[in-house]
Write an enzyme that holds these catalytic residues in place. Structure first.
Site, PDB file in Angstrom:
ATOM      1  N   TYR A 118       0.834  -1.197   0.000  1.00  0.00           N
ATOM      2  CA  TYR A 118       0.000   0.000   0.000  1.00  0.00           C
ATOM      3  C   TYR A 118       0.877   1.259   0.000  1.00  0.00           C
ATOM      4  O   TYR A 118       0.646   2.194  -0.766  1.00  0.00           O
ATOM      5  CB  TYR A 118      -0.935   0.020   1.215  1.00  0.00           C
ATOM      6  CG  TYR A 118      -1.971  -1.074   1.214  1.00  0.00           C
ATOM      7  CD1 TYR A 118      -3.177  -0.922   0.534  1.00  0.00           C
ATOM      8  CD2 TYR A 118      -1.759  -2.270   1.897  1.00  0.00           C
ATOM      9  CE1 TYR A 118      -4.141  -1.920   0.534  1.00  0.00           C
ATOM     10  CE2 TYR A 118      -2.713  -3.278   1.899  1.00  0.00           C
ATOM     11  CZ  TYR A 118      -3.893  -3.096   1.219  1.00  0.00           C
ATOM     12  OH  TYR A 118      -4.840  -4.094   1.219  1.00  0.00           O
ATOM     13  N   ASN A 141     -12.489   0.308  -5.551  1.00  0.00           N
ATOM     14  CA  ASN A 141     -12.180  -0.036  -6.947  1.00  0.00           C
ATOM     15  C   ASN A 141     -13.432  -0.576  -7.649  1.00  0.00           C
ATOM     16  O   ASN A 141     -13.944  -1.624  -7.279  1.00  0.00           O
ATOM     17  CB  ASN A 141     -11.078  -1.095  -6.980  1.00  0.00           C
ATOM     18  CG  ASN A 141     -10.693  -1.528  -8.382  1.00  0.00           C
ATOM     19  OD1 ASN A 141     -11.172  -0.988  -9.379  1.00  0.00           O
ATOM     20  ND2 ASN A 141      -9.826  -2.526  -8.446  1.00  0.00           N
ATOM     21  N   CYS A 149      -6.601  -4.947  -7.797  1.00  0.00           N
ATOM     22  CA  CYS A 149      -6.403  -4.536  -6.406  1.00  0.00           C
ATOM     23  C   CYS A 149      -6.000  -5.718  -5.521  1.00  0.00           C
ATOM     24  O   CYS A 149      -5.451  -5.514  -4.443  1.00  0.00           O
ATOM     25  CB  CYS A 149      -7.628  -3.812  -5.866  1.00  0.00           C
ATOM     26  SG  CYS A 149      -9.172  -4.691  -6.068  1.00  0.00           S
ATOM     27  N   HIS A 150      -6.215  -6.945  -6.011  1.00  0.00           N
ATOM     28  CA  HIS A 150      -5.778  -8.114  -5.235  1.00  0.00           C
ATOM     29  C   HIS A 150      -4.252  -8.180  -5.142  1.00  0.00           C
ATOM     30  O   HIS A 150      -3.722  -8.883  -4.294  1.00  0.00           O
ATOM     31  CB  HIS A 150      -6.343  -9.413  -5.835  1.00  0.00           C
ATOM     32  CG  HIS A 150      -5.954  -9.654  -7.253  1.00  0.00           C
ATOM     33  ND1 HIS A 150      -6.645  -9.089  -8.315  1.00  0.00           N
ATOM     34  CD2 HIS A 150      -4.959 -10.395  -7.805  1.00  0.00           C
ATOM     35  CE1 HIS A 150      -6.090  -9.481  -9.455  1.00  0.00           C
ATOM     36  NE2 HIS A 150      -5.058 -10.267  -9.170  1.00  0.00           N
ATOM     37  N   GLU A 176      -2.187 -16.437  -9.866  1.00  0.00           N
ATOM     38  CA  GLU A 176      -1.066 -15.720 -10.468  1.00  0.00           C
ATOM     39  C   GLU A 176       0.284 -16.224  -9.977  1.00  0.00           C
ATOM     40  O   GLU A 176       1.326 -15.675 -10.346  1.00  0.00           O
ATOM     41  CB  GLU A 176      -1.210 -14.218 -10.200  1.00  0.00           C
ATOM     42  CG  GLU A 176      -2.435 -13.629 -10.880  1.00  0.00           C
ATOM     43  CD  GLU A 176      -2.506 -12.118 -10.804  1.00  0.00           C
ATOM     44  OE1 GLU A 176      -1.537 -11.467 -10.353  1.00  0.00           O
ATOM     45  OE2 GLU A 176      -3.544 -11.567 -11.211  1.00  0.00           O
TER      46      GLU A 176
END
Length: 184
Positions: A118, A141, A149-150, A176
Site C-alpha cells: 500500500y 475499486n 487490487c488483489h 497468479e
C-alpha cells in the site's frame, strides 16, 4: 436525450461464472465500467440499482454485446491461466481524483504475478504517506480483477484487506503464482 439535454449512455451487463464465483461485468460505450464479485441474483440486482443511480440510466442485460462478450472471453482466459493482462477499454467514470490516479497506476504498473505494498503504491503516485488512502482506493475499486487490487498487500507481509473477501484475494494471488493454492 434526457430532460437536461444530455444523451443517455446505454449500460449493458452480463454475468460470467468463474473460479471465484459469478462476476457481474457492466460496460458503457466508453468501456468496462464495473466488475462486481459474488454476483448472485440479490447482489447483482443491488449492483445494477447502484449503477442506474450513479450513471443515470438503467443497465440492460446484453451478454452478446461486443464489450461484455469480449470481457467475458478475457475473464475466462484469465481464470484458465491463458491470459495475464486484460486488453479492454475502461470507463473510469465511477472513480475520480486520488482514487482514479492510484487505480490507473495499479492497472499499468503492477504486472501479473507480482504484488505491491500500500505504501509503495502511495509513493508511486507521489504521496508516500498515503498508504491508508491507497487502501481506501482499493476498497472503492469499481473494476476489481481487471484493475488488480488483489495485488496490493501490506508492507509487513500481510495479505491486507479485500472487498471480495480474503479467500477470493488468496485464490487470485494463487492463480497468479504469488501464493500457494489454498488447501480449502
Amino acid at each position: 436525450m434526457d430532460s437536461h439535454g444530455r444523451y443517455e449512455q446505454q449500460v449493458v451487463w452480463a454475468v460470467v461464472d468463474t473460479d471465484i464465483g459469478p462476476l457481474l461485468l457492466a460496460a458503457t460505450g466508453d468501456g468496462l465500467v464495473n466488475v462486481v464479485f459474488h454476483a448472485t441474483d440479490t447482489v447483482r440486482d443491488r449492483a445494477l440499482e447502484r449503477l442506474a443511480s450513479r450513471l443515470g440510466t438503467r443497465p440492460v442485460e446484453a451478454p452478446g454485446s461486443p464489450l461484455p462478450a469480449e470481457a467475458i472471453r478475457q475473464v475466462r482466459a484469465y481464470f484458465a491461466g491463458d491470459r495475464q493482462d486484460f486488453d479492454l477499454p475502461l470507463d473510469w467514470s465511477l472513480t475520480s481524483g486520488f482514487n482514479r490516479q492510484v487505480l490507473r497506476e495499479l492497472a499499468t504498473g503492477v504486472p501479473y504475478g507480482s504484488v505491491v505494498g500500500y505504501g509503495d503504491l502511495a509513493e508511486r503516485v507521489g504521496l508516500p504517506r498515503a498508504a491508508q488512502a491507497v487502501g481506501a482506493a482499493m476498497g472503492a475499486n469499481p473494476l476489481p480483477v481487471v484493475v488488480p487490487c488483489h495485488r496490493v498487500v501490506g508492507s509487513d507481509g500481510g495479505i491486507g484487506g479485500f472487498g471480495g473477501g480474503l479467500d477470493t484475494k488468496r485464490r487470485l494471488l494463487a492463480l497468479e503464482g504469488v501464493l500457494p493454492e489454498p488447501l480449502f
